[in-house]
Design a protein around this motif. Structure first.
Motif, PDB file in Angstrom:
ATOM      1  N   ALA A  13     -14.285   9.725 -36.710  1.00  0.00           N
ATOM      2  CA  ALA A  13     -14.487   9.899 -35.249  1.00  0.00           C
ATOM      3  C   ALA A  13     -14.421   8.848 -34.175  1.00  0.00           C
ATOM      4  CB  ALA A  13     -15.691  10.904 -35.051  1.00  0.00           C
ATOM      5  N   VAL A  14     -14.943   7.730 -34.705  1.00  0.00           N
ATOM      6  CA  VAL A  14     -14.891   6.449 -33.844  1.00  0.00           C
ATOM      7  C   VAL A  14     -13.562   6.091 -33.446  1.00  0.00           C
ATOM      8  CG1 VAL A  14     -15.644   4.002 -33.546  1.00  0.00           C
ATOM      9  CG2 VAL A  14     -17.122   5.875 -34.509  1.00  0.00           C
ATOM     10  N   PRO A  15     -12.601   5.788 -34.264  1.00  0.00           N
ATOM     11  CA  PRO A  15     -11.255   5.764 -33.877  1.00  0.00           C
ATOM     12  C   PRO A  15     -10.609   6.870 -33.101  1.00  0.00           C
ATOM     13  CG  PRO A  15     -11.524   5.062 -36.125  1.00  0.00           C
ATOM     14  CD  PRO A  15     -12.683   5.861 -35.583  1.00  0.00           C
ATOM     15  N   ALA A  16     -10.925   7.859 -33.405  1.00  0.00           N
ATOM     16  CA  ALA A  16     -10.201   9.069 -32.759  1.00  0.00           C
ATOM     17  C   ALA A  16     -10.778   9.145 -31.432  1.00  0.00           C
ATOM     18  CB  ALA A  16     -10.914  10.439 -33.457  1.00  0.00           C
ATOM     19  N   CYS A  17     -12.030   8.621 -31.010  1.00  0.00           N
ATOM     20  CA  CYS A  17     -12.196   8.697 -29.682  1.00  0.00           C
ATOM     21  C   CYS A  17     -11.627   7.668 -28.951  1.00  0.00           C
ATOM     22  CB  CYS A  17     -14.082   8.254 -29.776  1.00  0.00           C
ATOM     23  SG  CYS A  17     -15.008   9.651 -30.117  1.00  0.00           S
ATOM     24  N   PHE A  18     -11.281   6.441 -29.525  1.00  0.00           N
ATOM     25  CA  PHE A  18     -10.711   5.472 -28.626  1.00  0.00           C
ATOM     26  C   PHE A  18      -9.182   5.877 -28.442  1.00  0.00           C
ATOM     27  CE2 PHE A  18     -13.968   2.598 -30.398  1.00  0.00           C
ATOM     28  CZ  PHE A  18     -14.162   1.825 -29.238  1.00  0.00           C
ATOM     29  N   GLY A  19      -8.530   6.644 -29.756  1.00  0.00           N
ATOM     30  CA  GLY A  19      -7.166   7.335 -29.495  1.00  0.00           C
ATOM     31  C   GLY A  19      -7.062   8.318 -28.449  1.00  0.00           C
ATOM     32  N   LEU A  20      -8.282   9.115 -28.219  1.00  0.00           N
ATOM     33  CA  LEU A  20      -8.379  10.287 -27.414  1.00  0.00           C
ATOM     34  C   LEU A  20      -8.680   9.470 -25.964  1.00  0.00           C
ATOM     35  CD1 LEU A  20      -8.749  13.252 -26.908  1.00  0.00           C
ATOM     36  CD2 LEU A  20     -11.183  12.875 -26.863  1.00  0.00           C
ATOM     37  N   TRP A  21      -9.269   8.663 -25.760  1.00  0.00           N
ATOM     38  CA  TRP A  21      -9.330   7.924 -24.398  1.00  0.00           C
ATOM     39  C   TRP A  21      -8.128   7.482 -23.871  1.00  0.00           C
ATOM     40  CZ3 TRP A  21     -12.281   7.611 -20.446  1.00  0.00           C
ATOM     41  CH2 TRP A  21     -12.236   6.631 -19.611  1.00  0.00           C
ATOM     42  N   TRP A  22      -7.348   7.157 -24.805  1.00  0.00           N
ATOM     43  CA  TRP A  22      -5.800   6.482 -24.493  1.00  0.00           C
ATOM     44  C   TRP A  22      -5.089   7.681 -24.185  1.00  0.00           C
ATOM     45  CZ3 TRP A  22      -1.306   7.732 -26.924  1.00  0.00           C
ATOM     46  CH2 TRP A  22      -0.090   7.230 -26.557  1.00  0.00           C
ATOM     47  N   TYR A  23      -5.280   8.759 -24.909  1.00  0.00           N
ATOM     48  CA  TYR A  23      -4.336   9.966 -24.725  1.00  0.00           C
ATOM     49  C   TYR A  23      -4.594  10.651 -23.562  1.00  0.00           C
ATOM     50  CZ  TYR A  23      -2.491  14.922 -25.478  1.00  0.00           C
ATOM     51  OH  TYR A  23      -1.886  15.871 -25.114  1.00  0.00           O
ATOM     52  N   ILE A  24      -5.760  10.788 -22.970  1.00  0.00           N
ATOM     53  CA  ILE A  24      -6.023  11.627 -21.758  1.00  0.00           C
ATOM     54  C   ILE A  24      -5.625  10.873 -20.361  1.00  0.00           C
ATOM     55  CG2 ILE A  24      -7.963  12.893 -22.666  1.00  0.00           C
ATOM     56  CD1 ILE A  24      -9.677  11.114 -21.424  1.00  0.00           C
ATOM     57  N   GLN A  25      -5.406   9.535 -20.693  1.00  0.00           N
ATOM     58  CA  GLN A  25      -4.605   9.091 -19.697  1.00  0.00           C
ATOM     59  C   GLN A  25      -3.226   9.047 -19.588  1.00  0.00           C
ATOM     60  OE1 GLN A  25      -6.816   4.849 -18.940  1.00  0.00           O
ATOM     61  NE2 GLN A  25      -8.070   5.545 -20.878  1.00  0.00           N
ATOM     62  N   GLN A  26      -2.578   9.530 -20.289  1.00  0.00           N
ATOM     63  CA  GLN A  26      -1.064   9.499 -20.458  1.00  0.00           C
ATOM     64  C   GLN A  26      -0.573  10.779 -19.796  1.00  0.00           C
ATOM     65  OE1 GLN A  26       0.262   6.828 -21.710  1.00  0.00           O
ATOM     66  NE2 GLN A  26      -1.843   6.282 -22.138  1.00  0.00           N
ATOM     67  N   ASP A  27       0.604  10.704 -19.077  1.00  0.00           N
ATOM     68  CA  ASP A  27       1.167  11.748 -18.308  1.00  0.00           C
ATOM     69  C   ASP A  27       1.362  12.988 -19.081  1.00  0.00           C
ATOM     70  OD1 ASP A  27       1.447   9.974 -16.114  1.00  0.00           O
ATOM     71  OD2 ASP A  27       3.193   9.431 -16.311  1.00  0.00           O
ATOM     72  N   PHE A  28       1.514  12.739 -20.302  1.00  0.00           N
ATOM     73  CA  PHE A  28       1.906  14.025 -21.363  1.00  0.00           C
ATOM     74  C   PHE A  28       0.788  14.666 -22.011  1.00  0.00           C
ATOM     75  CE2 PHE A  28       2.506  10.000 -23.692  1.00  0.00           C
ATOM     76  CZ  PHE A  28       1.597  10.199 -24.595  1.00  0.00           C
ATOM     77  N   GLN A  29      -0.473  14.229 -21.613  1.00  0.00           N
ATOM     78  CA  GLN A  29      -1.561  14.982 -22.047  1.00  0.00           C
ATOM     79  C   GLN A  29      -1.863  16.265 -21.707  1.00  0.00           C
ATOM     80  OE1 GLN A  29      -5.039  15.653 -20.811  1.00  0.00           O
ATOM     81  NE2 GLN A  29      -4.156  15.381 -18.717  1.00  0.00           N
ATOM     82  N   VAL A  30      -2.445  17.229 -22.396  1.00  0.00           N
ATOM     83  CA  VAL A  30      -2.554  18.646 -22.082  1.00  0.00           C
ATOM     84  C   VAL A  30      -3.905  19.050 -22.260  1.00  0.00           C
ATOM     85  CG1 VAL A  30      -0.329  19.221 -22.746  1.00  0.00           C
ATOM     86  CG2 VAL A  30      -2.031  19.318 -24.444  1.00  0.00           C
ATOM     87  N   LEU A  31      -5.064  18.014 -22.411  1.00  0.00           N
ATOM     88  CA  LEU A  31      -6.215  18.469 -22.777  1.00  0.00           C
ATOM     89  C   LEU A  31      -7.214  18.566 -21.359  1.00  0.00           C
ATOM     90  CD1 LEU A  31      -7.354  16.050 -25.822  1.00  0.00           C
ATOM     91  CD2 LEU A  31      -6.752  18.640 -25.580  1.00  0.00           C
TER      92      LEU A  31
END
Length: 388
Positions: free
Chosen positions: A195-213
């Motif tokens: 979960a901890v690495p996933a949270c960092f990955g999620l934080w990066w992902y939601i800042q990208q133009d292609f995120q859908v969450l």
């Protein structure tokens, strides 16, 4: 039936925890003094808040006498009632500022209800009852997966309203209740490792133009917090909140300007609810903010103390869930007001304007009082687990 609901034989009224009720009262009273100044007179928020406080107090006193063991027997019904309210909100709810979070009971001019506020209470009871009912299966990975799915369904509908802040607070509450349930570290440690690495990955992902969450405006608020100079319009609310907080100084303006004529926070949207901490800071200054934070900290402390001294596992889980929820909601609210978190609206427990929020909060007070009435007995009773 009456004796099952009001199980007075098991109650010890010497343990009726008035300090929890009085702390909630103090927070509500401080909130009222600020709401009266910052409200638009046509909205009559001050009068509505007084009415909500009266109804909430009556509800708290009633629930405090209703045996939580009997109440939790209907945990499955609570879950479906909650889902019914959330589904109705999604398809026939009232929209305000591009958010569809409310339903109107009684047609136009009737009572406006925010189902997500009742979700907080109903979900705590459901989770606590499930963990109690299936206590011997807590360490089974499949049971944890089932619980995650059951909790994720109502949270999805809340997120879609959209209401990201409430969704986060409920996620933290669920995580806290899982930990309090006594789940084995053989599950906790692997989950944290993932979960901890996933949270960092999620934080990066939601800042990208292609995120859908996230909705575009939610993503932009996150980006605005990182680069405020690029998003001046999105940081307007929090920038002005910072100015208002600073203008409050050490002791605030309430004593020198009780009419609010010079208050900088009056121009902020949702100042009576999502940004009421800013109003506290300008009204009562740094000292007043310390008092508010102190009262909320004491309330949370007494909540976990109630959990510790509860009669059984069910009571511990309910009180622990309430403490975790109030704590996470307080933390998010203050962090948003002080620009530590992106702008996402969430009320400050017991202080913010909002009848649904106030009612839900005082229902939690009633549950805490009832758990306190049924103090832990000297003899050990099956690992403190009571079947439903």
């Amino acid at each position: 039936m009456f004796k099952k609901i009001f199980n007075f034989k098991e109650y010890d009224f010497r343990h009726y925890n008035m300090s929890i009720l009085l702390t909630a009262f103090l927070l509500s009273f401080i909130g009222l003094t600020v709401i009266e100044v910052v409200q638009e007179s046509a909205d009559r928020l001050y009068e509505k808040q007084i009415l909500g406080l009266v109804v909430g107090t009556m509800a708290a006193l009633f629930v405090s006498l209703a045996d939580y063991h009997y109440v939790c027997k209907f945990y499955v019904l609570f879950y479906f009632i909650n889902m019914g309210l959330l589904l109705y909100t999604k398809f026939a709810g009232k929209s305000y500022h591009q958010a569809q979070r409310w339903i109107i009971i009684g047609g136009d001019g009737g009572i406006t209800l925010m189902p997500s506020e009742l979700t907080k209470v109903l979900l705590i009871l459901f989770i606590a009852a499930m963990f109690t009912r299936f206590h011997k299966k807590i360490d089974k990975f499949y049971f944890l997966v089932i619980m995650c799915v059951l909790v994720a369904v109502p949270l999805y509908f809340i997120l879609e309203q959209p209401d990201l802040s409430t969704t986060i607070a409920l996620l933290v509450m669920f995580a806290g209740m899982v930990f309090l349930s006594g789940i084995t570290y053989k599950i906790i440690i692997p989950v944290l490792v993932v979960a901890v690495p996933a949270c960092f990955g999620l934080w990066w992902y939601i800042q990208q133009d292609f995120q859908v969450l996230l909705h575009p405006y939610q993503q932009n608020r996150i980006l605005a917090l990182k680069n405020p100079e690029l998003y001046p319009d999105l940081m307007y609310q929090q920038n002005n909140a910072a100015i208002a907080i600073h203008s409050g100084g050490l002791t605030g303006k309430m004593m020198t300007d009780s009419t609010g004529a010079t208050w900088k926070c009056k121009g902020l949207a949702a100042i009576e609810s999502d940004f009421i901490y800013t109003a506290f800071a300008e009204a009562y200054g740094f000292i007043g903010c310390c008092v508010v934070i102190g009262l909320l900290s004491y309330f949370i402390f007494r909540t976990f103390q109630t959990a510790r001294h509860s009669r059984d596992f069910l009571g511990m889980m309910i009180a622990g869930g309430i403490g975790t929820l109030i704590g996470s909601q307080t933390f998010i609210h203050i962090c948003v007001n002080t620009s530590l978190f992106p702008n996402t609206g969430i009320p400050l427990p017991y202080a913010s304007s909002g009848l649904s929020s106030l009612l839900g909060n005082y229902l939690m007070v009633g549950l805490l009082l009832n758990i306190g009435l049924q103090s832990k007995k000297k003899e050990k009773v099956d690992k403190n687990v009571v079947s439903l």
